[in-house]
Design a protein around this motif. Structure first.
Motif, PDB file in Angstrom:
ATOM      1  N   LEU A   1       0.817  -1.393   0.022  1.00  0.00           N
ATOM      2  CA  LEU A   1      -0.347  -0.278   0.172  1.00  0.00           C
ATOM      3  C   LEU A   1       1.009   1.262   0.356  1.00  0.00           C
ATOM      4  CD1 LEU A   1      -2.687   1.568   0.277  1.00  0.00           C
ATOM      5  CD2 LEU A   1      -2.461   1.070   3.258  1.00  0.00           C
ATOM      6  N   PHE A   2       0.669   2.007  -0.912  1.00  0.00           N
ATOM      7  CA  PHE A   2       1.253   3.860  -1.154  1.00  0.00           C
ATOM      8  C   PHE A   2       0.512   4.862  -0.707  1.00  0.00           C
ATOM      9  CE2 PHE A   2       4.151   0.510  -3.594  1.00  0.00           C
ATOM     10  CZ  PHE A   2       5.460   1.474  -3.790  1.00  0.00           C
ATOM     11  N   GLU A   3      -0.771   4.890  -0.542  1.00  0.00           N
ATOM     12  CA  GLU A   3      -1.364   6.120   0.060  1.00  0.00           C
ATOM     13  C   GLU A   3      -2.866   5.719  -0.127  1.00  0.00           C
ATOM     14  OE1 GLU A   3       0.351   8.164   1.347  1.00  0.00           O
ATOM     15  OE2 GLU A   3       2.027   8.466  -0.020  1.00  0.00           O
ATOM     16  N   GLN A   4      -3.642   6.913   0.217  1.00  0.00           N
ATOM     17  CA  GLN A   4      -4.766   6.625   0.709  1.00  0.00           C
ATOM     18  C   GLN A   4      -5.801   7.599  -0.018  1.00  0.00           C
ATOM     19  OE1 GLN A   4      -6.494   4.495   3.418  1.00  0.00           O
ATOM     20  NE2 GLN A   4      -8.243   3.337   2.621  1.00  0.00           N
ATOM     21  N   PHE A   5      -6.445   8.070  -0.587  1.00  0.00           N
ATOM     22  CA  PHE A   5      -6.885   9.536  -0.658  1.00  0.00           C
ATOM     23  C   PHE A   5      -8.482   9.264  -1.182  1.00  0.00           C
ATOM     24  CE2 PHE A   5      -6.753  13.321  -3.022  1.00  0.00           C
ATOM     25  CZ  PHE A   5      -6.213  14.641  -1.837  1.00  0.00           C
ATOM     26  N   GLY A   6      -9.208  10.532  -0.469  1.00  0.00           N
ATOM     27  CA  GLY A   6     -10.375  10.814  -0.790  1.00  0.00           C
ATOM     28  C   GLY A   6     -11.039  11.694  -2.090  1.00  0.00           C
ATOM     29  N   PHE A   7     -11.551  11.328  -3.238  1.00  0.00           N
ATOM     30  CA  PHE A   7     -10.909  11.729  -3.631  1.00  0.00           C
ATOM     31  C   PHE A   7     -13.042  12.855  -4.497  1.00  0.00           C
ATOM     32  CE2 PHE A   7      -7.412   9.646  -5.170  1.00  0.00           C
ATOM     33  CZ  PHE A   7      -6.857  10.353  -6.262  1.00  0.00           C
ATOM     34  N   GLU A   8     -12.794  13.793  -4.941  1.00  0.00           N
ATOM     35  CA  GLU A   8     -13.751  14.174  -5.737  1.00  0.00           C
ATOM     36  C   GLU A   8     -13.901  14.637  -7.690  1.00  0.00           C
ATOM     37  OE1 GLU A   8     -14.821  18.229  -3.462  1.00  0.00           O
ATOM     38  OE2 GLU A   8     -13.344  18.553  -4.670  1.00  0.00           O
TER      39      GLU A   8
ATOM     40  N   VAL B   1       9.197   7.772  12.423  1.00  0.00           N
ATOM     41  CA  VAL B   1       9.201   6.544  11.411  1.00  0.00           C
ATOM     42  C   VAL B   1       7.941   6.626  11.420  1.00  0.00           C
ATOM     43  CG1 VAL B   1      10.290   4.560  11.336  1.00  0.00           C
ATOM     44  CG2 VAL B   1      11.273   6.050  12.927  1.00  0.00           C
ATOM     45  N   ILE B   2       7.244   6.401  11.739  1.00  0.00           N
ATOM     46  CA  ILE B   2       5.669   6.011  10.302  1.00  0.00           C
ATOM     47  C   ILE B   2       5.276   7.297  10.048  1.00  0.00           C
ATOM     48  CG2 ILE B   2       2.933   5.692  11.539  1.00  0.00           C
ATOM     49  CD1 ILE B   2       3.796   3.840  14.379  1.00  0.00           C
ATOM     50  N   GLY B   3       5.735   8.432  10.454  1.00  0.00           N
ATOM     51  CA  GLY B   3       4.981   9.174   9.624  1.00  0.00           C
ATOM     52  C   GLY B   3       6.026   9.464   8.795  1.00  0.00           C
ATOM     53  N   GLU B   4       7.421   9.317   8.771  1.00  0.00           N
ATOM     54  CA  GLU B   4       7.517   9.811   7.195  1.00  0.00           C
ATOM     55  C   GLU B   4       7.704   8.878   6.946  1.00  0.00           C
ATOM     56  OE1 GLU B   4       9.152  13.149   6.507  1.00  0.00           O
ATOM     57  OE2 GLU B   4       7.703  13.321   8.319  1.00  0.00           O
ATOM     58  N   THR B   5       8.099   7.444   6.507  1.00  0.00           N
ATOM     59  CA  THR B   5       7.748   6.414   6.072  1.00  0.00           C
ATOM     60  C   THR B   5       7.265   6.035   4.920  1.00  0.00           C
ATOM     61  OG1 THR B   5       8.320   4.364   7.898  1.00  0.00           O
ATOM     62  CG2 THR B   5      10.317   5.686   7.451  1.00  0.00           C
ATOM     63  N   GLY B   6       6.006   5.337   5.589  1.00  0.00           N
ATOM     64  CA  GLY B   6       4.424   5.917   5.374  1.00  0.00           C
ATOM     65  C   GLY B   6       4.464   3.760   4.859  1.00  0.00           C
ATOM     66  N   PRO B   7       3.331   3.797   4.815  1.00  0.00           N
ATOM     67  CA  PRO B   7       2.966   1.908   4.933  1.00  0.00           C
ATOM     68  C   PRO B   7       3.494   1.354   3.857  1.00  0.00           C
ATOM     69  CG  PRO B   7       1.170   3.246   3.271  1.00  0.00           C
ATOM     70  CD  PRO B   7       2.029   4.434   4.063  1.00  0.00           C
ATOM     71  N   THR B   8       4.665   1.712   3.235  1.00  0.00           N
ATOM     72  CA  THR B   8       5.414   0.717   2.118  1.00  0.00           C
ATOM     73  C   THR B   8       6.567   0.405   2.823  1.00  0.00           C
ATOM     74  OG1 THR B   8       6.546   2.921   1.331  1.00  0.00           O
ATOM     75  CG2 THR B   8       4.511   1.938   0.327  1.00  0.00           C
ATOM     76  N   GLY B   9       7.248   0.512   4.165  1.00  0.00           N
ATOM     77  CA  GLY B   9       8.523   0.268   4.401  1.00  0.00           C
ATOM     78  C   GLY B   9       7.691  -1.556   5.129  1.00  0.00           C
ATOM     79  N   GLN B  10       8.628  -2.268   4.867  1.00  0.00           N
ATOM     80  CA  GLN B  10       8.507  -3.691   4.487  1.00  0.00           C
ATOM     81  C   GLN B  10       8.190  -4.034   7.140  1.00  0.00           C
ATOM     82  OE1 GLN B  10      10.852  -6.872   3.182  1.00  0.00           O
ATOM     83  NE2 GLN B  10      10.848  -5.430   1.795  1.00  0.00           N
ATOM     84  N   ASP B  11       8.068  -2.788   7.342  1.00  0.00           N
ATOM     85  CA  ASP B  11       8.400  -3.412   9.004  1.00  0.00           C
ATOM     86  C   ASP B  11       7.287  -2.456   9.461  1.00  0.00           C
ATOM     87  OD1 ASP B  11      10.034  -5.038   9.453  1.00  0.00           O
ATOM     88  OD2 ASP B  11      11.486  -4.348   9.485  1.00  0.00           O
ATOM     89  N   TRP B  12       6.502  -1.049   8.939  1.00  0.00           N
ATOM     90  CA  TRP B  12       5.972  -0.247   8.973  1.00  0.00           C
ATOM     91  C   TRP B  12       5.295  -0.919  10.277  1.00  0.00           C
ATOM     92  CZ3 TRP B  12       0.860   1.793   8.334  1.00  0.00           C
ATOM     93  CH2 TRP B  12       0.246   2.921   8.418  1.00  0.00           C
ATOM     94  N   ILE B  13       4.257  -2.211   9.557  1.00  0.00           N
ATOM     95  CA  ILE B  13       3.533  -2.091  11.009  1.00  0.00           C
ATOM     96  C   ILE B  13       3.507  -2.510  11.831  1.00  0.00           C
ATOM     97  CG2 ILE B  13       1.650  -4.186  10.801  1.00  0.00           C
ATOM     98  CD1 ILE B  13       0.718  -4.121   8.315  1.00  0.00           C
ATOM     99  N   VAL B  14       5.251  -3.364  11.787  1.00  0.00           N
ATOM    100  CA  VAL B  14       5.199  -3.310  13.159  1.00  0.00           C
ATOM    101  C   VAL B  14       6.377  -2.390  14.572  1.00  0.00           C
ATOM    102  CG1 VAL B  14       7.188  -4.061  13.935  1.00  0.00           C
ATOM    103  CG2 VAL B  14       6.536  -5.817  12.498  1.00  0.00           C
ATOM    104  N   TRP B  15       6.130  -0.949  13.471  1.00  0.00           N
ATOM    105  CA  TRP B  15       6.321  -0.025  14.187  1.00  0.00           C
ATOM    106  C   TRP B  15       5.034   0.981  14.732  1.00  0.00           C
ATOM    107  CZ3 TRP B  15      10.934   0.991  14.961  1.00  0.00           C
ATOM    108  CH2 TRP B  15      12.301   1.280  14.898  1.00  0.00           C
ATOM    109  N   ASN B  16       3.741   0.606  13.438  1.00  0.00           N
ATOM    110  CA  ASN B  16       2.812   1.083  14.877  1.00  0.00           C
ATOM    111  C   ASN B  16       2.023  -0.487  15.967  1.00  0.00           C
ATOM    112  OD1 ASN B  16       0.935   2.807  13.107  1.00  0.00           O
ATOM    113  ND2 ASN B  16       2.066   1.846  11.009  1.00  0.00           N
TER     114      ASN B  16
END
Length: 461
Positions: free
Chosen positions: A46-53, A319-334
């Motif tokens: 997952l890279f990003e999530q965005f609410g579009f018009e 770390v969580i805010g700057e790396t984003g969900p693309t990092g392999q350990d992002w869920i672990v950091w959360n």
């Protein structure tokens, strides 16, 4: 869980990954990001999530793409057409999740129409394709997708081949167009977070006014002001500065797609505010500067635990805010962040409980202490308010965010800030620097009454 087949593994992990990631990233800002994925074999990123018009645009610029077979894999070839980027709307996600679950339950039936290993999001009719790696020339490619159906979309990289590692250098840029004109000004904040600059500006102004009122109260009652009141004033200052930086950060992101350094100031003041908030709760809970000018050893130990944990928690937040969900350990950091936060929240309760318990024990033999305890039973209310505040901002708000429509995500921010202001107002009002504070003061008449009760009790024996 036992793995029965590659399709079972990929289908099950896909559903679990999508659910966990979408919940964690629900309220993130969609800044312009450049992300490098190196030798990653995950089936879904997952890279990003965005609410579009309607008329919003998602632009992906792939500067470099490569792939290789993971060492130890039995695969002999790679099909780059089975790796690429897709957009998934919130309305289509349940259908894709059902497809994934069905593929996991019946691995022998592959209706993807491809050679993918099990279920493949990239080939699903419910996903909006953006670009496949097979279509990326050596010099890179830029693809822009215009959104016709307003919704919240997730940008995902799908790798449908088990044992294949992908390397991608990609720049993501998502925005809405103001006024519905194709060449109109860009708005880089999702629909649900668009009111944030105004909300944060208003909250910052409220706290600066709160700080001014607190400073006036301390000056007016300087004879009864204690050191803890200065610490509480510093807490208000850093809270106001944090919200001011949050307003500037979201304002710049909304117009330019980048925070222009305001995120750094936000993290710094957020760190100072977090440390002081838990320190104030501990110091008030121990009665420091109100009831006694010193801290016992165990209370010092609590501070020595809470403050370093707050340092770790704020570093994890960066770390969580700057790396984003693309990092392999992002869920672990959360998960580590949540664990540290829970430990901090539990640790601050102990000094309050110790203070009430020690006064209760003293009240059994000391009549004056018994009267003091009668006043300090209001600390139980303070304890309950702390529990309610931490429980609401950590758990209830997250659950509310998961259920709320993407258009009204700002409501969670308003609820959290309202709860925070109510908590600050309660604490600062009840522990303000005034003479004969009902929380802390014991009048001469009450002391005389307590002494008379002691004499009566002695006469009875």
């Amino acid at each position: 869980m036992h793995v029965r087949s590659p399709a079972m593994s990929m289908g099950t992990s896909l559903a679990a990954a999508v659910v966990s990631l979408l919940l964690l990233v629900r309220a993130s800002n969609a800044e312009i990001r450049t992300t490098i994925i190196v030798s990653d074999s995950r089936p879904l990123i997952l890279f990003e999530q965005f609410g579009f018009e309607r008329g919003g645009k998602a632009t992906l610029s792939i500067r470099r793409s490569a792939w290789n077979i993971r060492p130890g894999s039995k695969r002999t070839s790679v099909d780059p057409s089975l790796m690429g980027f897709v957009l998934i709307s919130g309305n289509q996600f349940p259908r894709i999740n059902n497809e994934s679950a069905y593929a996991a339950a019946d691995p022998g039936d592959n209706d993807n129409g491809s050679d993918a290993d099990g279920y493949c999001v990239l080939t699903s009719e419910h996903a909006l394709p953006v670009v496949r790696l097979s279509d990326v020339p050596p010099g890179g490619v830029t693809t822009t997708v215009t959104i016709d159906d307003p919704d919240e979309y997730a940008v995902l990289f799908s790798n449908c081949q088990d044992g294949v590692e992908a390397t991608v250098d990609v720049r993501t840029e998502m925005y809405n167009v103001r006024g519905g004109v194709s060449d109109g000004p860009r708005d880089y904040l999702p629909v649900g977070l668009r009111p944030l600059p105004t909300i944060y500006t208003a909250v910052s102004a409220v706290y600066f006014a709160f700080l001014a009122a607190w400073a006036c109260a301390c000056v007016r009652h300087r004879a009864t002001a204690e050191r803890i009141h200065a610490v509480m004033g510093a807490l208000l200052l850093f809270k106001a500065l944090k919200m001011a930086c949050a307003a500037e950060d979201s304002w710049y992101v909304q117009r330019t797609g980048t925070p222009h350094g305001w995120d750094v100031a936000f993290y710094v003041f957020g760190f100072l505010k977090g440390v002081l908030l838990f320190t104030v709760i501990v110091l008030i809970g121990t009665g420091w500067s109100f009831l006694k000018p010193y801290l016992q050893e165990r209370e010092k130990n609590v501070l020595m635990i809470v403050i370093p944990l707050q340092v770790i928690e704020n570093l994890l937040l960066v770390v969580i805010g700057e790396t984003g969900p693309t990092g392999q350990d992002w869920i672990v950091w959360n998960q580590v962040f949540l664990l540290v936060d829970v430990i901090c929240c539990c640790a601050v309760f102990f000094p309050i409980i110790w203070s009430i318990r020690s006064m209760r024990e003293a009240s059994k033999t000391d009549g004056k202490a018994a009267l003091n305890l009668q006043k300090l039973t209001l600390f139980k209310r303070f304890y309950l308010v702390v529990v309610g505040y931490l429980y609401f901002t950590r758990i209830i708000a997250s659950a509310f965010l998961a259920l709320l429509s993407y258009k009204y995500q700002w409501g969670v921010n308003v609820a959290i800030e309202a709860a925070s202001f109510a908590f600050y107002l309660f604490v600062f009002y009840n522990f303000k620097p005034v003479g004969k504070n009902p929380y802390l003061y014991i009048g001469d008449t009450e002391e005389d009454e307590a002494a008379e009760r002691e004499m009566d009790d002695d006469g009875g024996f």
